[in-house]
Design an enzyme around this catalytic site. Structure first.
Site, short mmCIF file in Angstrom:
data_model
loop_
_atom_site.label_atom_id
_atom_site.label_comp_id
_atom_site.label_asym_id
_atom_site.label_seq_id
_atom_site.Cartn_x
_atom_site.Cartn_y
_atom_site.Cartn_z
N THR A 155 0.83 -1.23 -0.01
CA THR A 155 -0.03 -0.06 -0.04
C THR A 155 0.66 1.26 0.13
OG1 THR A 155 -0.21 -0.12 2.46
CG2 THR A 155 -1.83 -1.12 1.22
N TRP A 156 2.06 1.21 -0.19
CA TRP A 156 3.12 2.39 -0.44
C TRP A 156 2.50 3.39 -1.54
CZ3 TRP A 156 9.00 2.60 -1.83
CH2 TRP A 156 9.30 3.58 -1.40
N ASP B 10 -0.20 -5.11 3.74
CA ASP B 10 0.96 -4.48 4.12
C ASP B 10 1.03 -2.84 4.08
OD1 ASP B 10 3.76 -4.63 5.03
OD2 ASP B 10 3.99 -3.14 3.36
N TYR C 41 4.01 5.56 5.54
CA TYR C 41 3.23 5.73 4.07
C TYR C 41 2.49 6.96 4.19
CZ TYR C 41 5.27 1.18 2.90
OH TYR C 41 6.17 0.06 2.94
N GLN D 221 11.05 -8.65 6.04
CA GLN D 221 10.54 -7.96 4.77
C GLN D 221 11.50 -7.42 3.76
OE1 GLN D 221 7.57 -4.48 3.68
NE2 GLN D 221 6.49 -5.95 4.68
N TYR E 122 9.19 -7.29 -1.07
CA TYR E 122 8.60 -6.14 -1.35
C TYR E 122 9.20 -5.72 -2.49
CZ TYR E 122 12.50 -2.94 0.56
OH TYR E 122 13.72 -2.38 0.79
#
Ligand SMILES: NC(=O)c1ccc[n+]([C@@H]2O[C@H](COP(=O)([O-])OP(=O)(O)OC[C@H]3O[C@@H](n4cnc5c(N)ncnc54)[C@H](OP(=O)(O)O)[C@@H]3O)[C@@H](O)[C@H]2O)c1
Length: 295
Positions: A38-39, A67, A72, A181, A209
């Site tokens: 969701t960045w 995530d 963010y 991660q 990621y």
């Protein structure tokens, strides 16, 4: 596989395949093998409705690990995720991340409470140290374990920690953490040299990621040609390759329903040996150790 479109892509039933590929964390919690990043989401009000619809469609398709991070959009991503999962919290394996400067005994509880508030929930399923900063790892371990004891998080882990950091964490902790991660995709294979084997030998899954290299992989000429020859989108091929690697949970970010549907389709792809070999030629595995890359 050949480049004339006769690739052997084996379709599988979604139900069977989801169970078959589910990933188990050391605490025995099982999660879906493909998550949602969701960045860069939640920041543009004109895109919000579509982003929420996208995350919800992802849940429908079994991408139940979401995530996010306090970083963010300075909390805007968490707020948007909170809205997207409203009424569906029980379906979601919710992951957020704390800034390194908040990973101390004094600051982590407030950081975590801030995330919980924005997400509209009372407990995170997994809370990660976003990257290593000035707080000693041993102190972060104590702070994380306290959050777990107090019921604010169910489990915790780390992000962007290289093998030597993991050794230090192991010495500090004994084994409370669930994952690391890290940046991992076809163009970033350095982790295959030592970090992934280190994790795998201890039964620790890694979250991958930027699994499609923030979209840059989609512009790679030979890769896109290969994907086309397999009748796959490049994103789907990139994810299918990661999904075949044991203990890896890719967390692609999709900003549209069409993209999340495309990504979810990767769960139904099986690559053949010839394709894997060709991908190794295009993107060779590492031949020596390199420091962990970060985005
Ligand atoms: N721990 C860390 O330090 C760290 C660092 C970076 C990222 N992350 C996490 O990992 C997640 C994923 O990484 P990322 O966002 O950096 O990059 P990514 O998932 O590799 O790529 C996202 C980009 O790919 C595009 N895309 C996604 N699916 C597509 C499809 N099917 N077809 C065409 N384009 C597609 C997206 O466009 P649209 O938006 O138009 O769909 C977006 O531009 C993040 O969102 C975040 O949750 C963690």
């Amino acid at each position: 596989m050949n480049l004339n479109g006769t690739a052997r892509i084996v379709p599988v039933q979604k139900e069977t395949q989801m169970n078959e590929r589910d990933i188990r964390f050391p605490d025995r919690e099982e999660v879906a093998p493909l998550g949602q990043g969701t960045w860069m989401m939640g920041e543009d009000p004109s895109r919000r409705a579509e982003e929420i619809a996208t995350l919800r469609r992802g849940l429908d398709l079994g991408l139940t690990l979401i995530d996010t991070a306090e970083m963010y959009g300075d909390g805007a991503s968490e707020e948007m995720v909170g809205e997207a999962i409203r009424g569906r919290r029980e379906e979601v394996f919710l992951v957020s991340k704390a800034y390194p400067q908040n990973a101390s005994e004094a600051r982590l509880p407030d950081a975590c409470r801030g995330s919980l508030k924005r997400l509209g929930t009372d407990r995170l399923d997994l809370y990660l140290l976003h990257w290593r900063g000035g707080v000693p790892l041993g102190e972060t371990v104590i702070a994380m374990e306290r959050l777990k004891r107090d019921g604010l998080i169910r489990s915790w882990g780390v992000s962007n920690l290289d093998t030597d950091d993991m050794e230090e964490l192991l010495a500090a902790d004994g084994f409370g953490w669930q994952t690391d991660q890290v940046l991992y995709n076809l163009t970033r294979r350095g982790v295959e040299w030592d970090l992934l084997p280190w994790l795998s030998s201890r039964g620790i899954p890694a979250m991958a990621y930027s699994p499609i290299e923030q979209g840059r992989l989609l512009d790679h000429p030979e890769f896109t040609l290969l994907a086309e020859s397999l009748s796959l989108s490049p994103a789907r091929l990139a994810l299918a390759w990661l999904l075949e690697r044991p203990g890896i949970i890719p967390i692609p970010k999709a900003g549209s329903v069409a993209h999340v549907e495309d990504n979810a389709g990767a769960l139904e792809v099986r690559l053949d040996e010839e394709t894997r070999t060709f991908l190794d030629t295009l993107f060779p595995p590492p031949t020596h150790r390199t420091a962990l890359e970060m985005i």
